[in-house]
Every structure is written in C-alpha cells, then in structure tokens.
Design a protein around this motif. Structure first.
Motif, PDB file in Angstrom:
ATOM      1  N   HIS A 228       0.854  -1.186   0.000  1.00  0.00           N
ATOM      2  CA  HIS A 228       0.000   0.000   0.000  1.00  0.00           C
ATOM      3  C   HIS A 228       0.889   1.234   0.000  1.00  0.00           C
ATOM      4  O   HIS A 228       1.486   1.608   1.004  1.00  0.00           O
ATOM      5  CB  HIS A 228      -0.897  -0.008   1.258  1.00  0.00           C
ATOM      6  CG  HIS A 228      -1.870   1.124   1.309  1.00  0.00           C
ATOM      7  ND1 HIS A 228      -2.384   1.613   2.493  1.00  0.00           N
ATOM      8  CD2 HIS A 228      -2.423   1.862   0.323  1.00  0.00           C
ATOM      9  CE1 HIS A 228      -3.215   2.599   2.231  1.00  0.00           C
ATOM     10  NE2 HIS A 228      -3.252   2.769   0.925  1.00  0.00           N
ATOM     11  N   ILE A 230       1.294   5.183  -0.253  1.00  0.00           N
ATOM     12  CA  ILE A 230       0.468   6.369   0.017  1.00  0.00           C
ATOM     13  C   ILE A 230       1.176   7.632  -0.448  1.00  0.00           C
ATOM     14  O   ILE A 230       2.350   7.859  -0.139  1.00  0.00           O
ATOM     15  CB  ILE A 230       0.164   6.474   1.527  1.00  0.00           C
ATOM     16  CG1 ILE A 230      -0.673   5.277   1.987  1.00  0.00           C
ATOM     17  CG2 ILE A 230      -0.567   7.781   1.845  1.00  0.00           C
ATOM     18  CD1 ILE A 230      -0.863   5.194   3.490  1.00  0.00           C
ATOM     19  N   ASN A 240      -7.226   5.947   0.293  1.00  0.00           N
ATOM     20  CA  ASN A 240      -6.284   5.288   1.191  1.00  0.00           C
ATOM     21  C   ASN A 240      -6.874   5.031   2.576  1.00  0.00           C
ATOM     22  O   ASN A 240      -6.466   4.085   3.269  1.00  0.00           O
ATOM     23  CB  ASN A 240      -5.011   6.134   1.344  1.00  0.00           C
ATOM     24  CG  ASN A 240      -4.220   6.243   0.061  1.00  0.00           C
ATOM     25  OD1 ASN A 240      -3.907   7.334  -0.391  1.00  0.00           O
ATOM     26  ND2 ASN A 240      -3.897   5.117  -0.552  1.00  0.00           N
ATOM     27  N   GLU A 244      -6.599   1.439   4.423  1.00  0.00           N
ATOM     28  CA  GLU A 244      -5.963   1.256   5.730  1.00  0.00           C
ATOM     29  C   GLU A 244      -6.893   0.542   6.711  1.00  0.00           C
ATOM     30  O   GLU A 244      -6.455  -0.327   7.484  1.00  0.00           O
ATOM     31  CB  GLU A 244      -5.503   2.606   6.292  1.00  0.00           C
ATOM     32  CG  GLU A 244      -4.324   3.197   5.535  1.00  0.00           C
ATOM     33  CD  GLU A 244      -3.472   4.130   6.361  1.00  0.00           C
ATOM     34  OE1 GLU A 244      -2.259   3.876   6.475  1.00  0.00           O
ATOM     35  OE2 GLU A 244      -4.021   5.117   6.890  1.00  0.00           O
ATOM     36  N   THR A 262       3.684  -0.719   3.842  1.00  0.00           N
ATOM     37  CA  THR A 262       3.114   0.609   3.585  1.00  0.00           C
ATOM     38  C   THR A 262       4.242   1.613   3.416  1.00  0.00           C
ATOM     39  O   THR A 262       5.166   1.659   4.235  1.00  0.00           O
ATOM     40  CB  THR A 262       2.199   1.057   4.740  1.00  0.00           C
ATOM     41  OG1 THR A 262       1.136   0.106   4.905  1.00  0.00           O
ATOM     42  CG2 THR A 262       1.590   2.428   4.455  1.00  0.00           C
ATOM     43  N   ARG A 264       5.121   5.899   2.263  1.00  0.00           N
ATOM     44  CA  ARG A 264       4.534   7.237   2.130  1.00  0.00           C
ATOM     45  C   ARG A 264       5.484   8.149   1.351  1.00  0.00           C
ATOM     46  O   ARG A 264       6.664   8.260   1.700  1.00  0.00           O
ATOM     47  CB  ARG A 264       4.251   7.858   3.506  1.00  0.00           C
ATOM     48  CG  ARG A 264       3.117   7.174   4.265  1.00  0.00           C
ATOM     49  CD  ARG A 264       2.861   7.823   5.615  1.00  0.00           C
ATOM     50  NE  ARG A 264       1.854   7.077   6.352  1.00  0.00           N
ATOM     51  CZ  ARG A 264       0.543   7.298   6.301  1.00  0.00           C
ATOM     52  NH1 ARG A 264       0.085   8.284   5.545  1.00  0.00           N
ATOM     53  NH2 ARG A 264      -0.304   6.570   6.996  1.00  0.00           N
TER      54      ARG A 264
END
Length: 378
Positions: A228, A230, A240, A244, A262, A264
């Motif tokens: 995932h 982001i 998102n 989550e 995950t 970012r």
C-alpha cells in the motif's frame, strides 16, 4: 516529426516520448518536476518559494495583494527559455493547467506556444473544466468528486479540483479549446465526459514501456505480501483511508499469513521497486479504469486493486479479470482480499493475465503509433 510534450505528473509523457523516439521522431518535454516523484524533464521548471519562510511570504503577498508569486516565477523561467519552445509540428498539453499558473500567466505562456507551433492537442488525463463539470452534474458517475460531496475530502485539500469550477479557469478552458485541433482521453474516466464533445478525438490508452519493467511470475511461499503506497497529498482522493481500515481487519483476521508493506511519499525511482516482492498492490477506489501506477504494477504481474468496472471489461472485451475492481467500501475490500488470500492460485493467474493485458493494450510503441496517426489526421 518534431514534438513538444507539455507537463508530466504520471510518466505518461515520458513513456510516450520513448515510443515516439523508437519511431524516429524528435521529442522534448517541458514542465514542472512533480514534487517527490521527480520524473525526467528536458526543460524543467522549478517550484520556487515553495517551503519555509519564502512560502509563508508568498502566501502573505497573495492574501494582501492577490499577486501569485509562484505563477510569476514559473512565467519568468518559461520566458527565459522560450526559444526552445517554438517550431514544433505537434504540441501536446497534459491538461488544461499544465504549468500550474493562474489564468493571467498561464494565458501568457499558452499564447506563446499556440503562436509559435503548428498543431496543438490537449490530453484529458486528469481533472479539467469539462471533466469536473460532468462529475458534479452527474454525481452517480464514479469519481473522487463523490467523496468530496459526501464530506470525506475538505474543500481546502480539494482546491486543485475545485479551481476548474471558477470563472478564470472556464476562461482558460475556452482559450485552450479555441486553439487546439482536438482532445484525447487517456482512459475511460476521461473518455465518458467527452463523448458528446465536438473536439473529442477518442481514447488512446496510457503507454507503458514494458522493456523497462520486468515481469516476475508470482510465487507464494510463506506469506502473502500486500503493498500500500500512500501519496499524502492524495490520501483521501485515492481512498487510502478505506484501504488502511481494510488492512487492519485483514491483519487481525489472517495474522502471520500476510505481510503488509506501507510506504509514504516515495520518489518514483524508489517507488517503482518498493513493491517488487509484493503479490497484491492497493491503488485507488474511485476509478473506472487504471491510472499509471496501477498499469506499471500490472506490467510487473501484480494483482492490483484499482478501477476495473464493467465498462472497462466491455471496452477491452475481457473474459477474465486482469485487475480487481475497487470501490470505497471497507467490507467489500476485506471480502476481495480474503478471497485472494484463501485462493492463491487465482492471484498467480490474475498476475499473468495482467502482464499480457499491458503488452496487448498499452505497448508504448503501438500507443505512440496511434498518437502519430491521430495527430496527422486531425
């Protein structure tokens, strides 16, 4: 043919450039280097006064006087190199606000480009005046505007979409439309709002350079890995928040059977490799079709949660899934993920079909040929 591609925010223009160059054409890209993504640009425009004290000063000047320092500095950079942006057979804008300027400075830049190049085309590959108008007037049409209308996205964080509803951007739209040969959609999300438009030239899918993306058939040994990625600025726009919440349930339900990665705000060069060991990638919840991140992941053979609505299946005449259609519903996401976790052979099959689909429908050289044909005949 000599081609100038204006703007880049997804690698669409870079892949198109590579396809056009393979066909023997001369191609350059001008535009902002899009934040942390940092895509290659031949003539980069740097964002200035964009952090720290200078950013605060810029905001203060705008509040007091209405003067947009960012637009002015972009225009100055363009003006300094304007001799590089003339004499092209084809000029293509990536959207209606390719330079991210206000109306006054965007108009000055565009008028120079229109005057000094032969043919101009517009891509609908993101939000623009007609797309935003259609989505607001057709609230049942699956788009991120549904999330805004439901109050899931604040007005402040939605300004880059809402600006296309203002009078100045309507004027910018009219200026562009009076100077282009036509408009091209990059996927079905932009195709449907343009169907009744007299300047619409049709859908040309996003080009993907599979020579730069290795396909690795999926193998599931110990854990199923879910990725995932982001982008903080688009957190709610991509859904998102739903991903989550669904992942927390999946982690609780399956424990050590799954591994969740995950990230970012990872730069593009790192992002494209950050999910190499993943089996499943979570992309977005508000689309009919796949955007660029999803397509590149599919090219690697990943199972991607993204737009794959019935209209997409019919458009490409698909008989089996090449991606998982995704909606903004936690229970739905949990059910879809659970099915795949409990049926790993389906993951392997979808991954193979995903790569085959990209090779058939998104090959960067075939797509470049379609652009050349469209530009030449218009």
């Amino acid at each position: 043919m000599k081609v100038l591609l204006v703007g880049e925010f997804s690698r669409l223009h870079n892949s198109l450039k590579e396809g056009l160059q393979e066909l023997g054409h001369e191609v350059s890209i001008v535009g902002h280097q899009d934040g942390f993504k940092n895509y290659p640009i031949d003539y980069p425009i740097k964002k200035k006064w964009d952090n720290g004290f200078l950013k605060k000063l810029k905001v203060g000047i705008h509040l007091l006087s209405g003067f947009d320092v960012s637009s002015y500095l972009t225009y100055r950079q363009f003006k300094k190199n304007q001799n590089h942006f003339a004499g092209y057979d084809v000029l293509q804008l990536i959207n209606e606000n390719s330079f991210y300027c206000n109306y006054f400075y965007e108009k000055k830049i565009l008028k120079h480009l229109f005057k000094n190049n032969s043919k101009t085309f517009l891509l609908s590959s993101g939000y623009d005046y007609l797309n935003v108008k259609y989505c607001f007037e057709t609230p049942n049409f699956k788009s991120v505007i549904q999330a805004y209308l439901l109050g899931r996205i604040s007005t402040k964080s939605f300004e880059n979409v809402l600006k296309f509803k203002t009078k100045s951007f309507k004027k910018l739209h009219q200026l562009i439309y009076s100077n282009i040969e036509g408009i091209i959609a990059s996927d079905l999300d932009y195709h449907f709002p343009l169907l009744q438009n007299s300047k619409y030239l049709g859908l040309i899918p996003n080009p993907i350079n599979t020579n730069k993306i290795d396909f690795q058939p999926l193998e599931i040994e110990d854990k199923l890995i879910i990725f995932h990625g982001i982008n903080t600025a688009n957190y709610h726009k991509k859904g998102n928040d739903f991903f989550e919440k669904a992942l927390k349930i999946i982690e609780s339900k399956y424990g050590n059977k799954v591994e969740i990665i995950t990230t970012r705000d990872v730069p593009y060069a790192a992002y494209i490799n950050s999910y190499n060991k993943a089996h499943i990638l979570l992309d977005q919840t508000y689309a009919h079709d796949q955007g660029y991140n999803a397509l590149e992941a599919m090219a690697k053979g990943k199972v991607v949660f993204t737009g794959a609505e019935q209209q997409f299946i019919e458009h490409y005449n698909l008989s089996a899934k090449v991606a998982i259609n995704t909606i903004a519903d936690v229970d739905y996401l949990v059910n879809e993920l659970s099915f795949l976790i409990e049926n790993p052979n389906e993951i392997i099959a979808i991954g193979k079909r995903a790569r085959a689909f990209i090779e058939k429908e998104h090959d960067y050289i075939k797509i470049a040929e379609r652009y050349i044909k469209t530009w030449s005949e218009s």
